[in-house]
Structures are given as structure tokens and as C-alpha cells.
Design a protein around this motif. Sequence first.
Motif, mmCIF file in Angstrom:
data_model
loop_
_atom_site.group_PDB
_atom_site.id
_atom_site.type_symbol
_atom_site.label_atom_id
_atom_site.label_comp_id
_atom_site.label_asym_id
_atom_site.label_seq_id
_atom_site.Cartn_x
_atom_site.Cartn_y
_atom_site.Cartn_z
ATOM 1 N N MET A 1 22.438 15.927 -43.782
ATOM 2 C CA MET A 1 22.754 17.144 -43.035
ATOM 3 C C MET A 1 23.897 16.924 -42.043
ATOM 4 O O MET A 1 24.424 17.887 -41.493
ATOM 5 C CB MET A 1 21.517 17.633 -42.272
ATOM 6 N N ASN A 2 24.245 15.654 -41.795
ATOM 7 C CA ASN A 2 25.278 15.332 -40.800
ATOM 8 C C ASN A 2 24.980 15.982 -39.458
ATOM 9 O O ASN A 2 25.816 16.675 -38.869
ATOM 10 C CB ASN A 2 26.665 15.759 -41.303
ATOM 11 N N SER A 3 23.762 15.768 -38.977
ATOM 12 C CA SER A 3 23.301 16.393 -37.750
ATOM 13 C C SER A 3 22.439 15.421 -36.969
ATOM 14 O O SER A 3 21.723 14.595 -37.550
ATOM 15 C CB SER A 3 22.491 17.659 -38.081
ATOM 16 N N SER A 4 22.498 15.516 -35.645
ATOM 17 C CA SER A 4 21.627 14.701 -34.794
ATOM 18 C C SER A 4 20.228 15.302 -34.703
ATOM 19 O O SER A 4 19.297 14.660 -34.209
ATOM 20 C CB SER A 4 22.229 14.592 -33.390
ATOM 21 N N LYS A 5 20.076 16.511 -35.191
ATOM 22 C CA LYS A 5 18.790 17.199 -35.161
ATOM 23 C C LYS A 5 17.897 16.705 -36.308
ATOM 24 O O LYS A 5 18.380 16.510 -37.431
ATOM 25 C CB LYS A 5 19.035 18.700 -35.308
ATOM 26 N N PRO A 6 16.605 16.467 -36.072
ATOM 27 C CA PRO A 6 15.699 16.148 -37.190
ATOM 28 C C PRO A 6 15.795 17.214 -38.281
ATOM 29 O O PRO A 6 15.846 18.415 -37.983
ATOM 30 C CB PRO A 6 14.314 16.151 -36.526
ATOM 31 N N LYS A 7 15.817 16.778 -39.525
ATOM 32 C CA LYS A 7 16.078 17.699 -40.634
ATOM 33 C C LYS A 7 15.125 18.888 -40.651
ATOM 34 O O LYS A 7 15.546 20.026 -40.886
ATOM 35 C CB LYS A 7 16.008 16.941 -41.959
ATOM 36 N N VAL A 8 13.850 18.649 -40.366
ATOM 37 C CA VAL A 8 12.869 19.730 -40.478
ATOM 38 C C VAL A 8 13.006 20.761 -39.368
ATOM 39 O O VAL A 8 12.322 21.792 -39.393
ATOM 40 C CB VAL A 8 11.432 19.177 -40.499
ATOM 41 N N LEU A 9 13.892 20.501 -38.391
ATOM 42 C CA LEU A 9 14.128 21.478 -37.329
ATOM 43 C C LEU A 9 15.345 22.353 -37.595
ATOM 44 O O LEU A 9 15.645 23.262 -36.804
ATOM 45 C CB LEU A 9 14.287 20.783 -35.972
ATOM 46 N N ASN A 10 16.056 22.100 -38.679
ATOM 47 C CA ASN A 10 17.130 23.015 -39.062
ATOM 48 C C ASN A 10 16.516 24.367 -39.415
ATOM 49 O O ASN A 10 15.401 24.440 -39.948
ATOM 50 C CB ASN A 10 17.917 22.447 -40.248
ATOM 51 N N LEU A 11 17.250 25.429 -39.118
ATOM 52 C CA LEU A 11 16.687 26.770 -39.211
ATOM 53 C C LEU A 11 16.946 27.435 -40.560
ATOM 54 O O LEU A 11 18.045 27.346 -41.107
ATOM 55 C CB LEU A 11 17.271 27.656 -38.108
ATOM 56 N N LEU A 12 15.921 28.093 -41.045
ATOM 57 C CA LEU A 12 16.020 28.968 -42.208
ATOM 58 C C LEU A 12 15.408 30.298 -41.796
ATOM 59 O O LEU A 12 14.257 30.351 -41.370
ATOM 60 C CB LEU A 12 15.286 28.367 -43.406
ATOM 61 N N ALA A 13 16.198 31.360 -41.862
ATOM 62 C CA ALA A 13 15.754 32.680 -41.407
ATOM 63 C C ALA A 13 15.255 32.625 -39.972
ATOM 64 O O ALA A 13 14.272 33.284 -39.609
ATOM 65 C CB ALA A 13 14.689 33.246 -42.330
ATOM 66 N N GLY A 14 15.931 31.833 -39.150
ATOM 67 C CA GLY A 14 15.622 31.783 -37.728
ATOM 68 C C GLY A 14 14.454 30.914 -37.348
ATOM 69 O O GLY A 14 14.104 30.831 -36.166
ATOM 70 N N LYS A 15 13.826 30.241 -38.315
ATOM 71 C CA LYS A 15 12.681 29.377 -38.023
ATOM 72 C C LYS A 15 12.928 27.981 -38.583
ATOM 73 O O LYS A 15 13.567 27.826 -39.626
ATOM 74 C CB LYS A 15 11.404 29.949 -38.657
ATOM 75 N N PRO A 16 12.409 26.933 -37.909
ATOM 76 C CA PRO A 16 12.560 25.575 -38.452
ATOM 77 C C PRO A 16 11.958 25.471 -39.854
ATOM 78 O O PRO A 16 10.980 26.156 -40.185
ATOM 79 C CB PRO A 16 11.788 24.707 -37.452
ATOM 80 N N LEU A 17 12.534 24.586 -40.662
ATOM 81 C CA LEU A 17 12.011 24.379 -42.011
ATOM 82 C C LEU A 17 10.510 24.083 -41.977
ATOM 83 O O LEU A 17 9.739 24.615 -42.775
ATOM 84 C CB LEU A 17 12.753 23.216 -42.689
ATOM 85 N N LEU A 18 10.117 23.214 -41.055
ATOM 86 C CA LEU A 18 8.702 22.840 -40.966
ATOM 87 C C LEU A 18 7.821 24.031 -40.632
ATOM 88 O O LEU A 18 6.668 24.098 -41.080
ATOM 89 C CB LEU A 18 8.528 21.735 -39.929
ATOM 90 N N GLN A 19 8.350 24.994 -39.877
ATOM 91 C CA GLN A 19 7.571 26.176 -39.518
ATOM 92 C C GLN A 19 7.187 26.959 -40.769
ATOM 93 O O GLN A 19 6.054 27.466 -40.868
ATOM 94 C CB GLN A 19 8.376 27.067 -38.578
ATOM 95 N N HIS A 20 8.103 27.063 -41.714
ATOM 96 C CA HIS A 20 7.800 27.769 -42.962
ATOM 97 C C HIS A 20 6.655 27.087 -43.707
ATOM 98 O O HIS A 20 5.734 27.747 -44.205
ATOM 99 C CB HIS A 20 9.035 27.829 -43.853
#
Length: 439
Positions: A1-20
Motif C-alpha cells: 500500500m506504500n503507507s505508514s498506516k496499518p493496511k486494515v485501517l485503509n478506508l473503503l466507503a469511509g470505513k476501515p477494511l477491518l470494520q467491514h
Amino acid sequence: MNSSKPKVLNLLAGKPLLQHVYETASKIEHRAIYVVYGCGGEEVRATFKDESKITWIKQDEQLGTGHAVKQALPKLSKTDDILVLYGDVPLINQTSLMKLITAAAKSRFSLLTAYFDEPYGYGRIIRDNNNNIISIIEEKDATDIQKEITEVNAGFMVIKADLLNEWVNSLENKNKQTEYYLTDIVGIAVKNNVKVSSVLAESTIEVQGINTRAQLSEAERYYQVVQAYELMDKGVGISDPSRFDLRGELQVGRDIEIDVNVVMEGKIRLGNNVSVAPNCVIKNSQIGNNVKIFANSVVENSIIGNDCHIGPFARIRPDSILDDHVHIGNFVEVKKSSLGKRTKANHLSYIGDSEVGSGTNIGAGVITCNYDGANKHKTIIGDNVFVGSDSQLIAPIKIHDGSTIAAGATITKDVDSDSLAISRVDQKSIPSWNRPKKK
């Protein structure tokens, strides 16, 4: 993801992946939810601090999926059926999970599979001549022939806890990754004459793992199109489903029309006969019946009454309440204010920290000066007030019912009912004026 953010916290439809994933898992009754976390896990825990149903389990070393599951085993009853999910696969369907649970009730072990035209990166399903699953070969360990197999392991499985406990503890890391693969328990099951029941996923997109920005974008668009069609099935008119974004929950009335590039976030309720023009953003708001929101307008954390007109290019900021038949026109900003019935501010005004009565007209260029550099102050404007163009109301101030503010006035004192307030420098006219000339 080339991000310092944990992958599961990237947003999909405004919510973290893990939230889904968590929300889907929560729909399955009688399930305790355990989340195994590793790198960046404290940030993940902080994001989900309000989710009391989650039991957090730390994986100090990232030694593979088998090792991750092993960390949870001491928490699990050996009589349980264990459903294994992945935090970076956000679109998993509840229907597929329920089929997995049903299949495992008979065989004690079920596995979700899918067919991909381009299966690169996924473990391949290996079957015998009787079509029984006998193993899973990870991409990096597969031969060229095995890589041609298009049926892949989707990762999700249901297995009896006693079997899982025994087999996970016998895993080895003799592979190119030197990791403990959870998928190796399939081969162990075969050796122990335990049939692995396979369930085909409802769709390939629901088992798509998110590892790149491109995959996240694809998942986002799929998710939004699905939501758009669900809304259209309820009677909502959406001009172009591929240019619609819902990042939350939307309650809808009848005969709603939504044009292109509209973004809706949080919890929103739209009444009957609402139209939303292109490029609008609506967040956490209630919109009444027969409301027209014109192009390029923003409504956030506000309540809009019936028969209101907003925009174009209007901004309704949080904690604002518009009563019925209010008109907010182009380049008008309303912040933390209430406007009574049939009040109008049709252009180029700022209304902040104010109470405005009914039937009042706010002229072009009017500013409620609510901030003195340190504190916010309130402006109160009564019913049937006329505020002339380019006026400044210096809060705290009260403009009583039926009064008139002359155009260009700067008002610093309260204005009595049915009176005219005017503050202007006397106009002078100098005859035969010689305009300055350039030297």
C-alpha cells in the motif's frame, strides 16, 4: 500500500477494511470475535476502542497465518466451531460464511474457494481424481503447472476447535517463506481422513484481498455500485451508479433523484421528492420533503426542513437547523444557526452562531460578525426582518421583529421592533473633480 498506516485501517466507503469484516462477522449469531494483531496493532486497537465485543490477541512475531491462529487457541473452547476470517478482505458476504458454517457441521472442516482468471498471488486448490481437495499450494511454492490452476483458496474456513488445535500445533515452516501456513492443515486433514468440504464464494470480488491501492479502488467502486443498485431497487433515481458514493447509512423516502458525483457520509435521511444536483456532499443530516439541493453544495450535521432550497455553491455547516421553506442561495454559508420558516438568504452571505426568525430576508453580502478574535458571540434576528445588502451585524446583538437594516450598515447595538437602523457616512459630491493622472 506504500503507507505508514496499518493496511486494515485503509478506508473503503469511509470505513476501515477491518470494520467491514467485523460488521459481517457480527451478523452471525452466537459468535465471540477475536482479532489477532501484529505490526501497527496498537493503532488498530485504538481505532476500534469502542467495539467491546472484540477480544484482542497480540502476535509478537509475524510468522505466518498458522502462527497467528495459534495465538488465539488458548482462548477457544475445544467444542467450538472456529470461523477464520481476514481483516484485509472487506467484501466477504454473509451468505458465503453461512454456507461455510453449514458445510462444516457435516464434515467438521469447510473451506471457501473461488475461480480467478488471473490467480496470481493466491494459493491454488489441489484436487484428486475424485475432485476431493487434498492440499493448497501457495503461489511461491507452486510449480509452473500448479500455477495454471484457476481455483484458489479464498482463505476463509470453518473448523472444529479440537482439530484446529491439534493440527496447528503440528505445522512446520519448511517452505520458501519459512512461515507457518494455516493452509497446510488441509494436507493434515487428508492424512487424518477428514473430508474438506469446499464452498464456492458468491462472487470473486468478495474474496479479493486488498494489497494495493489499485485493488482498494476496485473494491470501492464495486461496493458503491452495489449500494447504488440497492437504492435504485427502492425507487431512488441515480443518474449514474458509477459516479455515486455512499459512505455510511442512507434512509430514503419516495421519488428521490440523485445526480452525478454526489457523496453521502455518515447517517443520512432523505424525505420524499428530494433532488440532489451534481457535486454535492451531504454528511450526517436529515433532509425533509420536497427539498432541492442545487449543484456544488455541502450540508453537514444539520437538519433541513420541508420545501427548502439550498445552493448552488451553498455550505450548511454543523449544528444548523433550517425550518420549512427556507432558501439558502449561492455562496451563502450557515454555521451553527437556526433559520425560521420562509426566511431567505439568497446570495453571498455568512450567518454564524445566529437565531433567525420567520419571514426574514438576508441581503447579499450580509455578515454576522460572530468572532472577536477570542470568543464567539450570538446574533438574534427576529421575524419579518429585512437586512439590507452589505451589512455587518456585530455580535452580540439582537435585531427585533419587523425592523429594517439599511444597506451598507454596520450595526453594533440592538435594533428595536419596526424601526429602521442606518449607519452611513454622509455622501458628498464634489463638482468638477479632476481625476488623478499618471506621471
